[in-house]
Design a protein around this motif. Structure first.
Motif, short mmCIF file in Angstrom:
data_model
loop_
_atom_site.label_atom_id
_atom_site.label_comp_id
_atom_site.label_asym_id
_atom_site.label_seq_id
_atom_site.Cartn_x
_atom_site.Cartn_y
_atom_site.Cartn_z
N ALA A 39 0.84 -1.21 0.00
CA ALA A 39 0.00 0.00 0.00
C ALA A 39 0.87 1.25 0.00
CB ALA A 39 -0.93 -0.01 1.21
N GLN A 40 1.96 1.21 0.74
CA GLN A 40 2.82 2.39 0.81
C GLN A 40 3.51 2.63 -0.53
OE1 GLN A 40 4.88 1.24 4.37
NE2 GLN A 40 3.49 2.41 5.69
N ALA A 41 3.84 1.56 -1.26
CA ALA A 41 4.40 1.74 -2.61
C ALA A 41 3.37 2.40 -3.52
CB ALA A 41 4.85 0.39 -3.18
N ALA A 42 2.12 1.96 -3.42
CA ALA A 42 1.06 2.55 -4.25
C ALA A 42 0.87 4.03 -3.92
CB ALA A 42 -0.24 1.79 -4.04
N GLU A 43 0.97 4.34 -2.64
CA GLU A 43 0.78 5.75 -2.25
C GLU A 43 1.97 6.60 -2.67
OE1 GLU A 43 -1.71 7.28 1.13
OE2 GLU A 43 0.25 7.30 2.07
N ARG A 44 3.15 6.01 -2.61
CA ARG A 44 4.35 6.71 -3.12
C ARG A 44 4.16 7.03 -4.59
NH1 ARG A 44 8.99 4.01 -4.61
NH2 ARG A 44 8.28 2.13 -3.55
N GLY A 45 3.53 6.14 -5.33
CA GLY A 45 3.25 6.36 -6.75
C GLY A 45 2.02 7.21 -7.00
N LYS A 46 1.41 7.75 -5.97
CA LYS A 46 0.22 8.62 -6.07
C LYS A 46 -0.95 7.91 -6.74
CE LYS A 46 3.13 11.73 -4.65
NZ LYS A 46 3.25 11.88 -3.18
N PHE A 47 -1.01 6.60 -6.54
CA PHE A 47 -2.12 5.83 -7.12
C PHE A 47 -3.45 6.27 -6.52
CE2 PHE A 47 -0.38 1.64 -9.01
CZ PHE A 47 0.76 2.29 -9.50
N ASP A 48 -4.51 6.02 -7.29
CA ASP A 48 -5.85 6.35 -6.81
C ASP A 48 -6.25 5.45 -5.64
OD1 ASP A 48 -5.64 7.15 -9.71
OD2 ASP A 48 -7.55 8.09 -9.21
N ARG A 428 -1.17 12.65 -12.07
CA ARG A 428 -0.94 13.63 -11.01
C ARG A 428 0.48 13.55 -10.44
NH1 ARG A 428 -4.08 9.59 -8.50
NH2 ARG A 428 -6.02 10.67 -8.91
N ALA A 429 1.06 14.73 -10.14
CA ALA A 429 2.35 14.77 -9.46
C ALA A 429 2.16 14.60 -7.96
CB ALA A 429 3.06 16.09 -9.75
N ASP A 430 0.98 14.99 -7.48
CA ASP A 430 0.64 14.75 -6.09
C ASP A 430 -0.88 14.73 -5.96
OD1 ASP A 430 0.84 14.22 -3.42
OD2 ASP A 430 1.87 16.08 -2.89
N TYR A 431 -1.35 14.20 -4.85
CA TYR A 431 -2.79 14.17 -4.63
C TYR A 431 -3.31 15.60 -4.48
CZ TYR A 431 -2.21 9.17 -3.60
OH TYR A 431 -1.92 7.84 -3.67
N ALA A 432 -4.39 15.89 -5.20
CA ALA A 432 -4.99 17.23 -5.09
C ALA A 432 -6.01 17.26 -3.96
CB ALA A 432 -5.65 17.62 -6.40
N GLY A 433 -6.62 16.14 -3.68
CA GLY A 433 -7.64 16.09 -2.63
C GLY A 433 -7.31 15.05 -1.59
N THR A 434 -8.26 14.75 -0.73
CA THR A 434 -8.00 13.79 0.35
C THR A 434 -8.87 12.54 0.25
OG1 THR A 434 -9.62 14.87 1.76
CG2 THR A 434 -7.34 15.63 1.95
#
Lengths: 446, 400
Positions: A39-48, A428-434
């Motif tokens: 999960a942390q790898a996916a979040e590092r990749g800014k996955f949905d 996306r380069a980063d998450y725009a929302g939460t």
């Protein structure tokens, strides 16, 4: 015209032969640290989002528990709640069966999960109905196949009534005046139909997303209609360019009659990937992965699922059998959704025979070829360009990626492909929302 | 004679057990549905070296009426699924046991078994469950699968209803436990030579058949780290005492005084023996609602103020203690002598009474040699002095 933005998700590999568990890099499929790392790898990749499948009975073949693939997995709700503690933005999608659950309990669990994740929960609604799985539950195998979508529809509708039974402004918690609830009847509901007759007050106030994002994975005409009417995302199997475009056009074309627009239903097929420094290296690696995924034993077991009989005596390096598949209900493989894809085993056998003859393929070589899932194979630049092309040409809105190594298999994609997609301006380069609705560009339910 | 340390748990519920607790200045009534609220409470409990926290839950929206829904707007209403709260806090805590409440009347034992097994995985061996029976008409209507008549304890119809619900709960716990054992510990083999991921001779059908459900198994989740997570139940009378004696690791009981505690313990030990479990450890924890302050007058004044806010004197199934940590320590020591092996304290108001437990009561007990000064084990079973149990399906005859 502006380029479409790509959506990406990561599927923690399930209990099938996509996972090469024999690889020295392969880790646990049950320890929490594997889920956390993935999960942390996916979040590092800014996955949905992260995606979890579910099966409520261990698979069997020829009357025995199937032992060649990964076996065993955690409870979906419980592991997703824990993953919320080690991620901040990543959406968390769980597959939950609408047959072997009750609407009140599922709604309560998803509303709770949406609160505990600050609005990152999603529900992939599935409808397996078989008596085999039913042996683990109070209701047993009670549902005829032609009723399953009807029940799934009314199940989902009922949970929506429960989610919507709180508007979101009832909890005032005014300590001074002693008013906790602004509405003495908050959460009141009553639903009565052929499948569910329930009433009372729902116990969980409105969650950050109003209700979880809804996924649908079925492929039949009924499944597509169900998705067009009620789902936010389709987790599809049609991942080649042409089949994807046809599916995309078909499903998006069904939306207007429900008063919905194309942006309100995202199509995200599953896909595997193999990345190398060059396209040639990746192709070589991909071939090796396929050989690992389809051992001789696995090839025979896969063939049995179509032939609908025990084929243990066959040589996987030999030719296809001369005799035909057994037509009728599949008794060889239990607890496996994929057997339903072969609706006409005689036709499948004829196609495979023609292919095997034309290319001079053994059983194993044939299975390597015909059981392959869509796979993006190539250098990082090739994979990024291909995915971008698929999305821009309306074969998909994005992909749910399934690595073949757990838990580190996502890393090459995150580290090497995601930056190229970001450079192209399509990811996306980063998450725009939460919330997950923010990531997917979905409106909040009114 | 040197003192024997006892076990200590807290029961977390909303803003605290007093219905007006949410109105206290330090209460956080707008945060009750957030992860951070629960994480703060469980971490504070862990700072106090407590054995475990329980998290209350129920199917229906809360009601001040024990038998029917109400339409009150002056008390906390709405809560989150306790199993998911426990799982959400698990990765951010290290030692403390996590024991959510789960209703076992309308729900599926297969689902709950894998949920608690998974809680055990995400907490590295700190999971348990408090099973709760639902006998309320309005809770049955939320599921719509069976009809439960509206009854009160005075009703003659209630006896058979209770007996049936607890018989079902006993079956339910049996299924939880069989499913936890349905994978032997070494079932996963990853044998590259033969291509087998599992040794299927070490996966077991449980083939349970009962009046309310049949379950084939095996679980889809491998045997959890503790082998058997902790099963507990609140028990006030003979029928639930039997559930504790036959099926649980901890019974939560509500003595009025030391003599009553002694009677309850004797009843549970008797039920334990009848079930053939006299060699096993079954903990009996006394439940108390606590209002704690530096001096007894302050505590009494605070409780009186809360009673005024709610318009009636707070009453509970458990003894309500209002006083100082030292006074409570005296009472617990006396009740321990009656045979209780631990206590579960229900904080009257949060966070005040929890902090008074962890920072007031715990040092007081430590000074008397009645409570641990450091966590001595990594699992909840370890903290409770329970060995990791053998698997009921493993054995020489079960070999492949």
């Amino acid at each position: 015209m502006a380029q479409k933005q790509i959506h990406l998700a990561a599927h923690f590999p399930g209990v099938n032969n996509t996972t090469v568990w024999s690889d020295p890099a392969a880790g646990s499929h049950i320890e929490f640290r594997s889920f956390a790392r993935f999960a942390q790898a996916a979040e590092r990749g800014k996955f949905d989002f992260l995606f979890l499948a579910e099966g409520l009975r261990l698979r069997e073949q020829n009357g025995q528990i199937y032992d060649l693939d990964v076996v065993g997995r955690p409870d979906t709700f419980t592991v997703l709640a824990a993953l919320a503690a080690v991620t901040e933005k990543l959406g968390l999608t769980g597959t939950i069966n609408s047959t072997f659950n009750e609407p009140y309990e599922v709604a309560r669990q998803f509303a709770s999960l949406d609160h505990l994740t600050d609005g990152r929960a999603a529900w992939n609604v599935v409808t397996s109905w078989d008596a085999f799985t039913g042996e683990n539950f109070r209701r047993g195998g009670f549902l005829a196949q032609d009723q399953r979508y009807e029940r799934a529809r009314t199940f989902l509708q009922t949970t929506f009534e429960l989610f919507d039974s709180w508007r979101g402004d009832e909890v005032v918690a005014d300590q001074e005046n002693g008013t906790f609830l602004a509405d003495a009847n908050a959460g009141a509901f009553r639903h009565s139909d052929e499948h569910f007759d329930i009433a009372g007050r729902f116990g969980v106030p409105r969650s950050p997303q109003g209700r979880p994002v809804i996924f649908q994975a079925g492929d039949s005409d009924e499944g597509r209609e169900f998705a067009a009417s009620s789902a936010d995302v389709i987790f599809s199997r049609h991942s080649t360019r042409e089949a994807g475009q046809a599916f995309f056009a078909d499903v998006k074309g069904r939306l207007p009659k429900y008063g919905r627009t194309a942006e309100q239903l995202l199509i995200m097929p599953a896909a595997t990937f193999v990345i190398g420094d060059t396209d040639a290296e990746a192709a070589e690696l991909a071939h090796e992965v396929r050989r690992q995924q389809v051992s001789g034993q696995t090839a025979i077991r896969s063939l049995e699922q179509v032939w609908n009989r025990d084929l243990s005596d066959l040589d996987p390096d030999g030719p296809l059998p001369q005799f035909d598949p057994v037509v009728g209900e599949n008794h060889v493989a239990q607890g496996r959704a994929s057997v339903r894809m072969h609706k006409d085993p005689l036709a499948t056998a004829a196609t495979w025979r023609a292919l095997a003859e034309a290319k001079q393929l053994s059983i194993r070589e044939l299975m390597v070829e015909v059981t392959a899932r869509q796979s993006f194979v190539g250098s990082p630049a090739t994979v990024a360009a291909t995915i971008d092309d698929f999305v821009q040409s309306d074969a998909a809105d994005g992909f749910v990626l399934v690595p073949h190594i757990t838990p580190s298999g996502l890393d090459p994609f995150v580290d090497r492909v995601v930056p190229l997609l970001q450079e192209r301006g399509v990811f996306r380069a980063d998450y725009a929302g939460t919330t997950l609705r923010d990531h997917l560009g979905l409106a909040f339910p009114g | 004679m040197s003192a024997t340390p006892f076990h200590l748990a807290v029961a977390l519920d909303g803003a605290g057990w007093h219905p007006a607790a949410w109105r206290e200045p330090d209460a956080r009534p707008r945060d009750l549905l957030t992860a951070q609220y629960w994480l703060d409470l469980v971490r504070e409990s862990e700072r106090g070296l407590l054995d475990l926290v329980t998290i209350e839950d129920g199917l229906a929206l809360q009601s001040a009426d024990p038998y029917r829904p109400d339409e009150r707007t002056d008390q906390v209403r709405g809560r989150l699924d306790a199993v998911l709260i426990a799982s959400r806090v698990a990765p951010r805590t290290e030692h403390i046991g996590l024991v959510p409440t789960a209703v076992v009347t309308h729900t599926e034992p297969f689902h709950l078994s894998k949920a608690i097994a998974t809680l055990d995985y995400v907490s590295s061996g700190r999971a348990g469950v408090q099973v709760r029976v639902s006998l309320k008409e309005h809770e049955a209507k939320l599921f719509g699968r069976r009809t439960i008549p509206p009854v009160t304890p005075a009703d003659p119809a209630v006896g058979p209803l209770i007996a049936d619900a607890f018989a079902e709960a006993t079956d339910y716990v049996e299924v939880l436990r069989r499913l936890w054992d349905s994978w032997e510990d070494d079932a996963e083999i990853r044998d590259v030579a033969t291509g087998r991921f599992v040794n299927r001779a070490k996966l077991h059908y449980i083939d349970f058949e009962g009046a309310h459900f049949s379950v084939r198994g095996p679980s889809i989740t491998p045997r959890p780290p503790q082998g058997q997570p902790i099963v507990s139940a609140l028990a006030h009378q003979a029928v639930p005492f039997e559930l504790v004696g036959s099926s649980a690791d901890i019974g939560w009981v509500t003595p009025r005084d030391a003599a009553h505690a002694e009677e309850i313990v004797a009843e549970i030990r008797c039920a334990q023996t009848s079930a053939g479990r006299e060699e096993e450890t079954v903990h009996v924890f006394g439940d108390l609602v606590v209002f704690l302050d530096e001096d007894a007058h302050t505590a009494q004044a605070r409780k009186a103020r809360l009673d005024d806010l709610s318009g009636e004197e707070y009453r509970s199934d458990a003894t309500v203690f209002t006083g100082t940590p030292a006074g409570l320590a005296d009472l617990l020591a006396e009740w321990q002598d009656a045979g209780l092996t631990g206590f579960r304290l229900r904080p009257g108001a949060l966070p005040h009474d929890l902090t008074a437990i962890t920072r007031g009561l715990v040092p007081e007990l430590q000074a008397r040699g009645l409570f641990r000064t450091a966590y001595e084990a990594d699992t909840l079973r370890g903290l409770l002095g329970l060995p990791r149990p053998a698997n009921r399906y493993a054995g020489p005859t079960a070999a492949a």
